[in-house]
Design a protein around this motif. Structure first.
Motif, short mmCIF file in Angstrom:
data_model
loop_
_atom_site.label_atom_id
_atom_site.label_comp_id
_atom_site.label_asym_id
_atom_site.label_seq_id
_atom_site.Cartn_x
_atom_site.Cartn_y
_atom_site.Cartn_z
N PHE A 184 -2.42 14.10 -12.25
CA PHE A 184 -1.58 14.12 -11.06
C PHE A 184 -1.69 12.79 -10.35
N THR A 185 -0.75 12.53 -9.46
CA THR A 185 -0.77 11.27 -8.72
C THR A 185 -1.18 11.52 -7.28
N LEU A 186 -1.85 10.53 -6.71
CA LEU A 186 -2.20 10.57 -5.29
C LEU A 186 -1.73 9.28 -4.65
N SER A 187 -1.05 9.42 -3.53
CA SER A 187 -0.68 8.24 -2.75
C SER A 187 -1.66 8.16 -1.59
N ARG A 188 -1.54 7.13 -0.79
CA ARG A 188 -2.43 7.00 0.37
C ARG A 188 -2.27 8.20 1.30
N VAL A 189 -1.04 8.69 1.42
CA VAL A 189 -0.75 9.81 2.33
C VAL A 189 -1.39 11.11 1.82
N THR A 190 -1.30 11.37 0.52
CA THR A 190 -1.84 12.63 -0.01
C THR A 190 -3.35 12.56 -0.26
N LEU A 191 -3.87 11.34 -0.37
CA LEU A 191 -5.31 11.20 -0.62
C LEU A 191 -6.15 11.58 0.60
N PRO A 230 0.81 -1.23 0.00
CA PRO A 230 0.00 0.00 0.00
C PRO A 230 0.84 1.28 0.00
N ALA A 231 1.98 1.26 0.65
CA ALA A 231 2.82 2.47 0.74
C ALA A 231 3.36 2.89 -0.63
N ASN A 232 3.54 1.93 -1.55
CA ASN A 232 4.11 2.25 -2.85
C ASN A 232 3.08 2.43 -3.96
N LYS A 233 1.81 2.16 -3.65
CA LYS A 233 0.77 2.30 -4.67
C LYS A 233 0.44 3.76 -4.89
N VAL A 234 0.16 4.12 -6.12
CA VAL A 234 -0.33 5.47 -6.41
C VAL A 234 -1.48 5.39 -7.40
N ALA A 235 -2.36 6.37 -7.31
CA ALA A 235 -3.43 6.50 -8.29
C ALA A 235 -3.09 7.69 -9.17
N VAL A 236 -3.16 7.48 -10.48
CA VAL A 236 -2.95 8.59 -11.41
C VAL A 236 -4.33 9.12 -11.79
N ILE A 237 -4.59 10.35 -11.38
CA ILE A 237 -5.90 10.98 -11.59
C ILE A 237 -5.84 11.84 -12.85
N ASN A 238 -6.88 11.74 -13.67
CA ASN A 238 -6.95 12.55 -14.88
C ASN A 238 -8.27 13.33 -14.87
N LEU A 239 -8.17 14.65 -14.74
CA LEU A 239 -9.36 15.50 -14.73
C LEU A 239 -9.52 16.17 -16.09
N LYS A 240 -10.73 16.13 -16.63
CA LYS A 240 -11.01 16.87 -17.86
C LYS A 240 -11.84 18.08 -17.45
N LEU A 241 -11.35 19.26 -17.81
CA LEU A 241 -12.03 20.50 -17.46
C LEU A 241 -12.59 21.17 -18.71
N GLN A 242 -13.80 21.68 -18.58
CA GLN A 242 -14.45 22.38 -19.69
C GLN A 242 -14.36 23.87 -19.43
N ASP A 243 -13.75 24.60 -20.38
CA ASP A 243 -13.58 26.04 -20.20
C ASP A 243 -14.51 26.79 -21.16
N TYR A 244 -15.54 27.40 -20.57
CA TYR A 244 -16.53 28.11 -21.39
C TYR A 244 -16.12 29.54 -21.74
N THR A 245 -14.98 29.99 -21.20
CA THR A 245 -14.54 31.35 -21.52
C THR A 245 -13.89 31.38 -22.90
N LYS A 246 -13.45 30.23 -23.38
CA LYS A 246 -12.82 30.16 -24.70
C LYS A 246 -13.90 29.90 -25.74
N ARG A 264 -10.58 14.74 2.97
CA ARG A 264 -11.14 15.54 4.08
C ARG A 264 -11.59 16.91 3.58
N SER A 265 -10.75 17.54 2.77
CA SER A 265 -11.10 18.86 2.22
C SER A 265 -12.35 18.78 1.36
N MET A 266 -12.41 17.76 0.52
CA MET A 266 -13.55 17.62 -0.38
C MET A 266 -14.84 17.33 0.39
#
Length: 134
Positions: free
Chosen positions: A47-54, A21-37, A59-61
């Motif tokens: 970006f990547t998230l490990s157990r520590v950063t997740l 578990p300490a070495n596993k990471v999740a690679v997150i891919n967010l697609k954002l829609q920009d209506y100003t363009k 909590r914030s979310m």
């Protein structure tokens, strides 16, 4: 009022799946829609998230989600600070807005990712426990 990109989708893959578990990471891919363009543009953030950063992210979310329960709050702005080896400052910032439903879906995904990151490796074969005793 500033118009920020909206979260369109979030996908992820697990890396080092067969690791501890300490070495596993999740690679997150967010697609954002920009209506100003014009035409409306789409951008991608990875970006990547490990157990520590997740944990702090979750909590914030969850806190933001509570704030969105108030009828007055229709959308929340999420500001991600990412460590980025490709920028001179060593970090980059991504801002986007989410509705209560979108954030709820993100939270469910993050909770699932946390499970995946926490799971220890299953032993390949454990025949001793499965054999009936004579």
């Amino acid at each position: 009022m500033m118009i920020l990109p909206c979260l369109k989708s979030m996908t992820w893959v697990m890396e080092n799946k067969n690791s501890t578990p300490a070495n596993k990471v999740a690679v997150i891919n967010l697609k954002l829609q920009d209506y100003t363009k014009t035409p409306a543009g789409e951008s991608e953030v990875k970006f990547t998230l490990s157990r520590v950063t997740l944990e702090p992210t979750l909590r914030s979310m969850a806190y933001i989600s509570e704030q969105l329960s108030t009828p007055a709050n229709k959308v929340a702005v999420i500001n991600l600070k990412l460590q980025d080896t490709e920028t001179t400052s060593g970090e980059s910032e991504v801002k986007f807005q989410v509705s209560k439903d979108t954030l709820g879906a993100m939270l469910r995904s993050m909770a699932y990712i946390r499970e995946q990151l926490s799971n220890a490796i299953e032993p390949k074969q454990d025949n001793l426990t499965k054999r009936p005793r004579k």
